[in-house]
Each structure stands twice: as C-alpha cells, then as structure tokens.
Write a protein that holds these residues in place. Structure first.
Motif, PDB file in Angstrom:
ATOM      1  N   GLU A   1       4.697   3.385  -8.113  1.00 17.21           N
ATOM      2  CA  GLU A   1       5.883   2.562  -7.849  1.00 17.21           C
ATOM      3  C   GLU A   1       5.419   1.323  -7.092  1.00 17.21           C
ATOM      4  O   GLU A   1       4.742   1.414  -6.079  1.00 17.21           O
ATOM      5  CB  GLU A   1       6.864   3.375  -7.012  1.00 17.21           C
ATOM      6  N   ARG A   2       5.767   0.143  -7.621  1.00 15.29           N
ATOM      7  CA  ARG A   2       5.364  -1.110  -6.994  1.00 15.29           C
ATOM      8  C   ARG A   2       5.981  -1.197  -5.602  1.00 15.29           C
ATOM      9  O   ARG A   2       7.152  -0.914  -5.411  1.00 15.29           O
ATOM     10  CB  ARG A   2       5.826  -2.272  -7.871  1.00 15.29           C
ATOM     11  N   LEU A   3       5.155  -1.560  -4.617  1.00 19.37           N
ATOM     12  CA  LEU A   3       5.615  -1.687  -3.249  1.00 19.37           C
ATOM     13  C   LEU A   3       4.931  -2.903  -2.650  1.00 19.37           C
ATOM     14  O   LEU A   3       3.753  -2.845  -2.295  1.00 19.37           O
ATOM     15  CB  LEU A   3       5.295  -0.418  -2.450  1.00 19.37           C
ATOM     16  N   GLY A   4       5.637  -4.013  -2.567  1.00 21.08           N
ATOM     17  CA  GLY A   4       5.048  -5.241  -2.037  1.00 21.08           C
ATOM     18  C   GLY A   4       3.865  -5.675  -2.878  1.00 21.08           C
ATOM     19  O   GLY A   4       3.970  -5.825  -4.081  1.00 21.08           O
ATOM     20  N   GLU A   5       2.721  -5.832  -2.253  1.00 23.56           N
ATOM     21  CA  GLU A   5       1.501  -6.246  -2.943  1.00 23.56           C
ATOM     22  C   GLU A   5       0.702  -5.062  -3.481  1.00 23.56           C
ATOM     23  O   GLU A   5      -0.333  -5.239  -4.101  1.00 23.56           O
ATOM     24  CB  GLU A   5       0.601  -7.058  -2.002  1.00 23.56           C
ATOM     25  N   GLY A   6       1.172  -3.851  -3.231  1.00 25.86           N
ATOM     26  CA  GLY A   6       0.423  -2.664  -3.648  1.00 25.86           C
ATOM     27  C   GLY A   6       1.290  -1.685  -4.409  1.00 25.86           C
ATOM     28  O   GLY A   6       2.322  -2.039  -4.971  1.00 25.86           O
TER      29      GLY A   6
END
Length: 119
Positions: free
Chosen positions: A5-10
């Motif tokens: 799951e995309r979370l900010g830059e990571g």
C-alpha cells in the motif's frame, strides 16, 4: 503474501490472510495500471509498459506458471534471455509484492487477475 500500500514516498506492506482472495485488474488501455481489491482494501499502481507485459504473460500462463525461458520467449522472442526475464520479474515484484510468485512464475494462490485492453 503481502499487500503493498502506497504510503508517502514509500510502501506499507500488510501481511495478507492466508488464502485470502485478491481480485486484480491489469488495465492496458493506456499506461498500464494495476488495480487490486483485497481484504485490506483497494490499492492501485502505475506500471511500466514492460511490467504490464510481464504481468499479462504470467497471468496467461495459468496456475502451472512458466519458467524464465518461457517468459523470455514471450518477452524477447527467444528463450535465451533468462537473466533479463528474471530481472523483469524482480522489477515487477517491487511494485506488486507477492501477487506474483517465482519458481515457476505465476500468480500467487488466491489471486484472480483480469487483463483489459492491449493485444
């Protein structure tokens, strides 16, 4: 299996429940996009054209999967590109996580993928 799951830059990796059903759609009508719906909620990711090709070939192989030679044949037109085929799957893993398994290359258990658009 994990669900990225995309979370900010990571990315946040959530462990999937064993035998959890994951429904995915690979849309090849424009820039390839993968849309996933699972127990942890929906997510989507843009793919490169090559990643879309690899995922479509893996899905087409069915539950028996395929080895690097067969994947290389589908990607490059001959079975002599084993290292390149493995590298392409490695790059795909960075985006889709464990939706694709190796040895042989195939969709993970519980993953149903529909491919739309494209040839």
């Amino acid at each position: 299996m994990c669900t990225p799951e995309r979370l900010g830059e990571g990315w946040l990796l959530r462990p999937a429940e064993r035998h959890a059903r994951v429904l995915a759609e690979l849309d090849l009508t424009a820039g390839p996009v993968l849309r996933v719906r699972g127990a942890e909620g929906p997510w989507s990711a843009g793919l490169t054209r090559r990643q879309g090709q690899v995922l479509a070939l893996v899905a087409r192989a069915g539950p028996g999967g395929q080895d690097a030679a067969a994947l290389g044949l589908g990607l490059f037109g001959d079975d002599g590109h084993l290292v390149a085929a493995r590298a392409e799957v490695s790059r795909l893993h960075r985006v889709v996580g464990d939706l694709v398994t190796t040895a042989p290359y195939r969709l993970a258990e519980g993953v149903a993928l529909t491919v739309t658009g494209g040839a």
